[in-house]
Design a protein around this motif. Structure first.
Motif, PDB file in Angstrom:
ATOM      1  N   GLU A 137       0.696  -1.177  -0.129  1.00  9.87           N
ATOM      2  CA  GLU A 137      -0.052  -0.010   0.101  1.00  9.87           C
ATOM      3  C   GLU A 137       0.806   1.283   0.118  1.00  9.87           C
ATOM      4  OE1 GLU A 137      -2.560  -0.381   3.342  1.00  9.87           O
ATOM      5  OE2 GLU A 137      -3.942  -1.722   2.362  1.00  9.87           O
ATOM      6  N   THR A 138       2.013   1.116   0.771  1.00 18.95           N
ATOM      7  CA  THR A 138       2.788   2.452   0.802  1.00 18.95           C
ATOM      8  C   THR A 138       3.605   2.462  -0.506  1.00 18.95           C
ATOM      9  OG1 THR A 138       3.360   2.000   2.965  1.00 18.95           O
ATOM     10  CG2 THR A 138       4.871   3.318   1.843  1.00 18.95           C
ATOM     11  N   MET A 139       4.054   1.467  -1.180  1.00 24.66           N
ATOM     12  CA  MET A 139       4.621   1.639  -2.641  1.00 24.66           C
ATOM     13  C   MET A 139       3.487   2.331  -3.445  1.00 24.66           C
ATOM     14  SD  MET A 139       7.442   0.650  -2.310  1.00 24.66           S
ATOM     15  CE  MET A 139       7.993   0.885  -4.041  1.00 24.66           C
ATOM     16  N   VAL A 140       2.200   1.883  -3.467  1.00 30.05           N
ATOM     17  CA  VAL A 140       1.418   2.576  -4.320  1.00 30.05           C
ATOM     18  C   VAL A 140       1.194   4.070  -4.063  1.00 30.05           C
ATOM     19  CG1 VAL A 140      -1.297   2.596  -4.963  1.00 30.05           C
ATOM     20  CG2 VAL A 140      -0.159   0.386  -4.912  1.00 30.05           C
ATOM     21  N   LEU A 141       1.373   4.334  -2.689  1.00 26.72           N
ATOM     22  CA  LEU A 141       1.136   5.895  -2.374  1.00 26.72           C
ATOM     23  C   LEU A 141       2.565   6.557  -2.545  1.00 26.72           C
ATOM     24  CD1 LEU A 141      -0.471   7.936  -0.578  1.00 26.72           C
ATOM     25  CD2 LEU A 141       1.230   7.355   1.434  1.00 26.72           C
ATOM     26  N   HIS A 142       3.516   5.993  -2.330  1.00 25.80           N
ATOM     27  CA  HIS A 142       4.750   6.746  -2.779  1.00 25.80           C
ATOM     28  C   HIS A 142       5.209   6.718  -4.155  1.00 25.80           C
ATOM     29  CE1 HIS A 142       6.539   6.091   1.761  1.00 25.80           C
ATOM     30  NE2 HIS A 142       5.485   6.826   1.558  1.00 25.80           N
ATOM     31  N   TRP A 143       4.752   6.106  -5.123  1.00 26.32           N
ATOM     32  CA  TRP A 143       5.095   5.934  -6.409  1.00 26.32           C
ATOM     33  C   TRP A 143       4.024   6.256  -7.435  1.00 26.32           C
ATOM     34  CZ3 TRP A 143      10.104   6.700  -7.237  1.00 26.32           C
ATOM     35  CH2 TRP A 143      10.977   6.510  -6.232  1.00 26.32           C
ATOM     36  N   SER A 144       2.795   6.962  -6.841  1.00 28.33           N
ATOM     37  CA  SER A 144       1.989   7.212  -7.707  1.00 28.33           C
ATOM     38  C   SER A 144       1.287   8.675  -7.198  1.00 28.33           C
ATOM     39  CB  SER A 144       0.750   6.056  -7.716  1.00 28.33           C
ATOM     40  OG  SER A 144       0.115   5.969  -6.502  1.00 28.33           O
ATOM     41  N   VAL A 145       0.053   8.606  -6.420  1.00 21.37           N
ATOM     42  CA  VAL A 145      -0.474   9.784  -6.221  1.00 21.37           C
ATOM     43  C   VAL A 145       0.267  11.007  -5.280  1.00 21.37           C
ATOM     44  CG1 VAL A 145      -2.635  10.714  -4.853  1.00 21.37           C
ATOM     45  CG2 VAL A 145      -2.781   8.733  -6.259  1.00 21.37           C
ATOM     46  N   HIS A 146       1.129  10.303  -4.426  1.00 20.33           N
ATOM     47  CA  HIS A 146       1.932  11.375  -3.673  1.00 20.33           C
ATOM     48  C   HIS A 146       2.832  12.193  -4.503  1.00 20.33           C
ATOM     49  CE1 HIS A 146       3.581  13.213  -0.304  1.00 20.33           C
ATOM     50  NE2 HIS A 146       4.296  12.150   0.237  1.00 20.33           N
ATOM     51  N   PRO A 147       3.747  11.442  -5.148  1.00 20.09           N
ATOM     52  CA  PRO A 147       4.513  12.489  -5.944  1.00 20.09           C
ATOM     53  C   PRO A 147       4.055  13.052  -7.050  1.00 20.09           C
ATOM     54  CG  PRO A 147       5.073  10.015  -6.534  1.00 20.09           C
ATOM     55  CD  PRO A 147       4.006  10.070  -5.315  1.00 20.09           C
ATOM     56  N   GLY A 357      -2.105  11.201 -14.755  1.00 13.78           N
ATOM     57  CA  GLY A 357      -2.906  10.215 -14.780  1.00 13.78           C
ATOM     58  C   GLY A 357      -2.140   9.115 -15.342  1.00 13.78           C
ATOM     59  N   ILE A 358      -1.432   9.241 -16.325  1.00 14.96           N
ATOM     60  CA  ILE A 358      -0.329   8.125 -16.982  1.00 14.96           C
ATOM     61  C   ILE A 358       0.644   7.685 -16.364  1.00 14.96           C
ATOM     62  CG2 ILE A 358       1.133   7.740 -18.870  1.00 14.96           C
ATOM     63  CD1 ILE A 358      -0.649   9.027 -20.854  1.00 14.96           C
ATOM     64  N   PRO A 359       1.472   8.450 -15.646  1.00 15.37           N
ATOM     65  CA  PRO A 359       2.425   8.137 -14.754  1.00 15.37           C
ATOM     66  C   PRO A 359       1.890   7.342 -13.500  1.00 15.37           C
ATOM     67  CG  PRO A 359       2.922  10.403 -15.332  1.00 15.37           C
ATOM     68  CD  PRO A 359       1.427  10.049 -15.855  1.00 15.37           C
ATOM     69  N   ILE A 360       0.885   7.647 -12.931  1.00 13.81           N
ATOM     70  CA  ILE A 360       0.361   7.037 -11.865  1.00 13.81           C
ATOM     71  C   ILE A 360      -0.084   5.665 -12.112  1.00 13.81           C
ATOM     72  CG2 ILE A 360      -1.795   6.941 -10.240  1.00 13.81           C
ATOM     73  CD1 ILE A 360      -1.606   9.756  -9.921  1.00 13.81           C
ATOM     74  N   ILE A 364       2.101   2.354 -10.818  1.00 11.27           N
ATOM     75  CA  ILE A 364       1.101   1.166  -9.970  1.00 11.27           C
ATOM     76  C   ILE A 364       1.543  -0.101 -10.649  1.00 11.27           C
ATOM     77  CG2 ILE A 364      -1.343   0.522  -9.647  1.00 11.27           C
ATOM     78  CD1 ILE A 364      -2.029   3.169  -9.237  1.00 11.27           C
ATOM     79  N   VAL A 365       1.227  -0.202 -12.037  1.00 11.03           N
ATOM     80  CA  VAL A 365       2.016  -1.373 -12.421  1.00 11.03           C
ATOM     81  C   VAL A 365       3.166  -1.828 -12.034  1.00 11.03           C
ATOM     82  CG1 VAL A 365       2.156  -2.696 -14.765  1.00 11.03           C
ATOM     83  CG2 VAL A 365       0.022  -1.132 -14.268  1.00 11.03           C
TER      84      VAL A 365
END
Length: 530
Positions: A137-147, A357-360, A364-365
């Motif tokens: 869950e932290t990886m999804v946060l730290h490498w998508s929406v957050h940055p 949108g696209i980077p997020i 995630i993938v």
């Protein structure tokens, strides 16, 4: 306007940042321990007392981006209704993805979840299924929406100000509504924008040094796996020399050729790596884990973004989520000056899709494949990655996993290629922005900085990085660069205010569409000729 004739160095912004960078390096060499203690103490104080500003700003960026997308601002064409795109959406997306992603996700996509399983926040048992779920869950946060909330908001603010309000090429233009309100002069050579750009050039200069050093060490590790050559001074010199030559060739060719080609190749390598690891790894676990991690993150997104660890007196949040916000914040306002230029001729809504949108979705993938691979190996006992992390370091966890997979040599070669291309594109885009902020004469019609400035900054970063790797240490420099996130966070917050004001009264601020049609067409034609 012909940039070759009108460009000249902005003395305060350029020379002050240049001297501060050299001064920091000399201090770090002369007194490593003292420099690190100073940087560590300052960083700790900022995180303890002002870390909340980082978390709050990231959350507000997310809200402002959503408002901009659905407001009339979202329908505004950057550069005006007569502006034409300089890139296709596909090329724009690959450049944006590689610029923001750089080499960070390559290292941390595998190593970071192991950290979170080893030392999760208070209340979660280390090396358990709960720690694994929390790590993902932290990886999804730290490498998508957050940055990408922190990256995208300044892009919107700068793109509209530069193209549609005809403001100068300066970070200060992201605050255009506020500076206009208080009658602050923001021309290329005025004092306020030069001081602001100096601070940001210094912070980003230190940041790119840290990235180059980390990337060189990672490539050195990959090179050792492939050839057996030790990751030491000679290997680092070869890597940095090759990267610099490639970067210079890319930089000279401009956005339309060099970085576009490199980014397209880079994304292809990323996708090939993803497919190989997805097919050879625990595929079902990766799919199930990613879906669960995304659900857990998005269902509690405000809580995760705004957590500070205050009630549990837990340092985890400030050491990771808040610290990351400071790191990304130190890059975002200057990166925005480069990324915004790619969106001319498209709507603000398109800019948000491409930069947010696209980077997020891609990251995630990426985390779903690489991070779940590490989590699976640790949970099943296939490898004790926590032990490897604690005894050999983050880099070692990557190659320990790759050695366990079929076709390990091919995977490492592809990983090395991804690291190499990521470093070249990062240096190209970063020095492009830094060079543009170091000179006058940058306008919507003439967006390229003089080549000699790009080459000079890039060569200087390569030399300083080699000195840091062989003589100094990078930890202190990286801490100082993260301190640059503090003033930048307030700039980003100012950008939020400006975007919201503009979104509420687009017609008032969209100056370029008030220019007579014949004049606008002449400016567009002049831009195409250049």
């Amino acid at each position: 306007m012909n940039g070759k004739n009108s460009s000249k160095i902005r003395k305060i912004a350029f020379w002050t940042a240049f001297i501060l960078l050299f001064g920091s390096l000399i201090y770090s060499i002369a007194d490593r321990e003292g420099f690190y203690k100073m940087a560590s103490a300052a960083n700790s104080w900022v995180l303890k007392n002002l870390g909340w500003t980082y978390s709050l700003t990231s959350f507000l960026c997310l809200l402002a981006i959503a408002i901009a997308y659905f407001s009339p601002l979202g329908e505004v064409v950057l550069g005006g209704k007569h502006a034409k795109p300089i890139l296709s959406k596909a090329n724009w997306a690959t450049i944006t993805l590689c610029t923001a992603m750089a080499a960070g996700a390559l290292l941390w996509g595998i190593a970071e979840p192991v950290y979170h399983m080893a030392t999760p926040p208070v209340g979660i048992e280390p090396n358990s299924w709960e720690s694994a779920k929390f790590a993902m869950e932290t990886m999804v946060l730290h490498w998508s929406v957050h940055p990408y909330s922190l990256y995208t908001l300044p892009v919107i603010a700068f793109a509209f100000a530069f193209f549609n309000m005809r403001k100068p090429f300066s970070v200060a233009s992201q605050l255009s509504v506020i500076t206009d309100k208080f009658h602050i002069k923001t021309g290329d050579e005025n004092l306020f924008p030069q001081i602001l750009d100096t601070v940001l050039l210094f912070a980003m200069g230190l940041g790119i040094l840290g990235v180059i050093c980390t990337g060189t060490l990672n490539m050195g590790g990959a090179l050792k796996e492939i050839t057996g050559i030790q990751s030491k001074a000679t290997a680092w010199l070869i890597i940095l020399g090759f990267v610099t030559v490639c970067f210079i060739a890319s930089s000279i060719s401009g956005i339309h050729k060099g970085i576009k080609l490199l980014s397209n190749i880079n994304v292809v390598v990323y996708i090939i790596l993803l497919v190989i690891i997805f097919v050879l790894g625990p595929t079902s676990f990766m799919i199930d884990g990613t879906i669960e991690a995304v659900g857990g993150t998005m269902s509690r997104l405000p809580e995760k973004l705004l957590t500070t660890g205050a009630y549990a007196s837990d340092p985890w949040a400030k050491s990771w989520t808040v610290f990351y916000a400071g790191s990304w914040g130190s890059w975002a306002p200057i990166s925005a000056c480069f990324l915004a230029r790619l969106g001319v001729g498209y709507k603000v809504k398109d800019l948000i899709k491409i930069n947010f949108g696209i980077p997020i979705l891609f990251n995630i993938v990426w985390s779903g494949v690489f991070s779940n691979l590490a989590v699976n190996y640790q949970l099943t006992g296939k490898l004790d990655l926590i032990k490897i992390l604690n005894t050999e370091g983050a880099e070692a966890t990557i190659y320990a996993i790759f050695r366990e997979m079929p076709g390990a040599k091919i995977i490492v070669i592809l990983f090395f290629a991804a690291l190499l291309l990521s470093m070249i594109t990062a240096m190209d885009s970063t020095t492009n922005s830094i060079a543009a902020l170091s000179t006058t004469g940058i306008s919507p019609e003439e967006q390229e900085a003089p080549v000699f400035l790009k080459v000079m900054w890039g060569a200087m970063f390569a030399v300083l990085s080699y000195i840091m790797l062989t003589i100094a240490e990078i930890d202190g420099i990286k801490l100082v660069s993260n301190l640059g996130g503090l003033p930048n966070i307030f700039i980003i917050f100012g950008g939020i205010v400006c975007v919201l004001i503009i979104a509420g009264n687009v017609e008032k601020y969209n100056i370029v569409d008030k220019i007579p049609e014949d004049k606008a067409l002449k400016e567009t034609d002049a831009k195409e000729e250049n």
